[in-house]
Design a protein around this motif. Sequence first.
Motif, PDB file in Angstrom:
ATOM      1  N   MET A   1      94.611 -35.714  57.538  1.00  0.00           N
ATOM      2  CA  MET A   1      93.596 -36.489  56.830  1.00  0.00           C
ATOM      3  C   MET A   1      93.388 -35.878  55.444  1.00  0.00           C
ATOM      4  N   ASN A   2      93.565 -36.679  54.434  1.00  0.00           N
ATOM      5  CA  ASN A   2      93.468 -36.206  53.052  1.00  0.00           C
ATOM      6  C   ASN A   2      92.124 -36.630  52.455  1.00  0.00           C
ATOM      7  N   VAL A   3      91.131 -35.757  52.581  1.00  0.00           N
ATOM      8  CA  VAL A   3      89.792 -36.025  52.062  1.00  0.00           C
ATOM      9  C   VAL A   3      89.321 -34.803  51.291  1.00  0.00           C
ATOM     10  N   PRO A   4      88.305 -34.956  50.437  1.00  0.00           N
ATOM     11  CA  PRO A   4      87.804 -33.793  49.691  1.00  0.00           C
ATOM     12  C   PRO A   4      87.287 -32.709  50.627  1.00  0.00           C
ATOM     13  N   ASP A   5      87.513 -31.481  50.247  1.00  0.00           N
ATOM     14  CA  ASP A   5      87.024 -30.347  51.008  1.00  0.00           C
ATOM     15  C   ASP A   5      85.559 -30.118  50.652  1.00  0.00           C
ATOM     16  N   PRO A   6      84.633 -30.247  51.621  1.00  0.00           N
ATOM     17  CA  PRO A   6      83.218 -30.054  51.294  1.00  0.00           C
ATOM     18  C   PRO A   6      82.902 -28.645  50.836  1.00  0.00           C
ATOM     19  N   GLY A   7      83.839 -27.713  51.061  1.00  0.00           N
ATOM     20  CA  GLY A   7      83.643 -26.338  50.636  1.00  0.00           C
ATOM     21  C   GLY A   7      84.175 -26.039  49.254  1.00  0.00           C
ATOM     22  N   SER A   8      84.737 -27.048  48.592  1.00  0.00           N
ATOM     23  CA  SER A   8      85.289 -26.823  47.258  1.00  0.00           C
ATOM     24  C   SER A   8      84.207 -26.971  46.188  1.00  0.00           C
ATOM     25  N   VAL A   9      84.447 -26.352  45.053  1.00  0.00           N
ATOM     26  CA  VAL A   9      83.518 -26.482  43.928  1.00  0.00           C
ATOM     27  C   VAL A   9      83.865 -27.710  43.108  1.00  0.00           C
ATOM     28  N   PHE A  10      85.136 -27.843  42.761  1.00  0.00           N
ATOM     29  CA  PHE A  10      85.597 -28.993  41.975  1.00  0.00           C
ATOM     30  C   PHE A  10      86.480 -29.864  42.859  1.00  0.00           C
ATOM     31  N   PRO A  11      85.930 -30.932  43.442  1.00  0.00           N
ATOM     32  CA  PRO A  11      86.683 -31.706  44.434  1.00  0.00           C
ATOM     33  C   PRO A  11      87.680 -32.705  43.848  1.00  0.00           C
ATOM     34  N   MET A  12      87.611 -32.965  42.532  1.00  0.00           N
ATOM     35  CA  MET A  12      88.499 -33.940  41.903  1.00  0.00           C
ATOM     36  C   MET A  12      89.535 -33.215  41.052  1.00  0.00           C
ATOM     37  N   LYS A  13      90.777 -33.553  41.256  1.00  0.00           N
ATOM     38  CA  LYS A  13      91.870 -32.892  40.558  1.00  0.00           C
ATOM     39  C   LYS A  13      91.718 -33.032  39.050  1.00  0.00           C
ATOM     40  N   ASN A  14      91.814 -31.904  38.346  1.00  0.00           N
ATOM     41  CA  ASN A  14      91.765 -31.843  36.889  1.00  0.00           C
ATOM     42  C   ASN A  14      90.442 -32.318  36.296  1.00  0.00           C
ATOM     43  N   VAL A  15      89.400 -32.377  37.101  1.00  0.00           N
ATOM     44  CA  VAL A  15      88.067 -32.743  36.605  1.00  0.00           C
ATOM     45  C   VAL A  15      87.147 -31.548  36.790  1.00  0.00           C
ATOM     46  N   ARG A  16      86.593 -31.063  35.688  1.00  0.00           N
ATOM     47  CA  ARG A  16      85.727 -29.887  35.750  1.00  0.00           C
ATOM     48  C   ARG A  16      84.298 -30.208  35.321  1.00  0.00           C
ATOM     49  N   TRP A 182      75.112 -43.447  58.431  1.00  0.00           N
ATOM     50  CA  TRP A 182      76.536 -43.103  58.413  1.00  0.00           C
ATOM     51  C   TRP A 182      76.801 -41.696  57.855  1.00  0.00           C
ATOM     52  N   TRP A 183      75.923 -41.201  56.996  1.00  0.00           N
ATOM     53  CA  TRP A 183      76.136 -39.884  56.389  1.00  0.00           C
ATOM     54  C   TRP A 183      76.084 -38.745  57.399  1.00  0.00           C
ATOM     55  N   ASP A 184      75.583 -39.036  58.600  1.00  0.00           N
ATOM     56  CA  ASP A 184      75.559 -38.017  59.651  1.00  0.00           C
ATOM     57  C   ASP A 184      76.764 -38.105  60.590  1.00  0.00           C
ATOM     58  N   TRP A 185      77.662 -39.067  60.360  1.00  0.00           N
ATOM     59  CA  TRP A 185      78.859 -39.179  61.200  1.00  0.00           C
ATOM     60  C   TRP A 185      79.805 -38.016  60.919  1.00  0.00           C
ATOM     61  N   ASP A 186      80.764 -37.821  61.814  1.00  0.00           N
ATOM     62  CA  ASP A 186      81.832 -36.867  61.519  1.00  0.00           C
ATOM     63  C   ASP A 186      82.724 -37.454  60.432  1.00  0.00           C
ATOM     64  N   ILE A 187      83.428 -36.587  59.742  1.00  0.00           N
ATOM     65  CA  ILE A 187      84.179 -37.014  58.565  1.00  0.00           C
ATOM     66  C   ILE A 187      85.306 -37.978  58.921  1.00  0.00           C
ATOM     67  N   GLU A 188      85.857 -37.869  60.132  1.00  0.00           N
ATOM     68  CA  GLU A 188      86.912 -38.795  60.540  1.00  0.00           C
ATOM     69  C   GLU A 188      86.381 -40.222  60.638  1.00  0.00           C
ATOM     70  N   THR A 189      85.207 -40.385  61.245  1.00  0.00           N
ATOM     71  CA  THR A 189      84.611 -41.716  61.385  1.00  0.00           C
ATOM     72  C   THR A 189      84.217 -42.280  60.030  1.00  0.00           C
ATOM     73  N   ILE A 190      83.664 -41.424  59.167  1.00  0.00           N
ATOM     74  CA  ILE A 190      83.309 -41.880  57.820  1.00  0.00           C
ATOM     75  C   ILE A 190      84.558 -42.364  57.097  1.00  0.00           C
ATOM     76  N   THR A 191      85.646 -41.592  57.193  1.00  0.00           N
ATOM     77  CA  THR A 191      86.877 -41.950  56.489  1.00  0.00           C
ATOM     78  C   THR A 191      87.419 -43.285  56.985  1.00  0.00           C
ATOM     79  N   GLU A 192      87.385 -43.503  58.280  1.00  0.00           N
ATOM     80  CA  GLU A 192      87.838 -44.783  58.839  1.00  0.00           C
ATOM     81  C   GLU A 192      86.984 -45.954  58.352  1.00  0.00           C
TER      82      GLU A 192
END
Length: 233
Positions: A1-16, A182-192
């Motif tokens: 599953m390719n989703v943003p890592d909630p533990g990252s600081v900058f979740p968007m590539k090349n965006v600071r 929905w914000w309390d769902w697991d990330i898999e269900t949200i992604t679907e």
Amino acid sequence: MNVPDPGSVFPMKNVRSLCFLKNVVVNPNIEIGDFTYYDDFENPLNFEKNVLYHFDFIGDKLIIGKFCAIASNVKFIMNGANHNINSFTTFPFGAFGGDWETGLTNLSGGFKGDTNVGSDVWIGYNATIMPGVRIGNVAIIASNAVVTKDVAPYSIVGGNPARLIRYRFDEETIEMLHALKWWDWDIETITESVPVLTGHDKAALKRTAESCEGSRYNQGIRVDIIYIMKMTN
């Protein structure tokens, strides 16, 4: 599953200019939910500069839920900015100590408690949130708004002072969203469910609500929509 890592600081590539706030704030009296982001034209890592008059000795908290979008220059005014307007003078004698310290007991007359922002809230550019305000889930705060009182869930407010512009959805849609949370769902269900959540197909949302295991909507439990709309007013 390719989703943003909630533990990252900058979740968007090349965006600071955009960061996940939870991984940036260091003040223990600021609590941020997963995936809530802050966008800043200059330095998003310096979010706490916009949390003003936040003094440790007062102990009030800024609490922001999950999946919120906070635009550049949004400011949170905390209780340290308040003066006691019920006393004969608003001058904070007690704060200066010494022989004026006797005035400390009366300083708290201006304190309004924690500032709470729900989940899936969008706060527009240059908005100002005043101390002790509660902003309900799925609300929108317009650019340049000055929010001086509680904001109902699913509402749009704007202006100075901010006033209700309209509710975002009809009562049935609000009922479904309130039941789903929905914000309390697991990330898999949200992604679907992203195609449904990012669309405006009410029938698709209803199918999601009816198929969601454990959903209050699926269980036939109805909620008082008028109560929801007024719960923070």
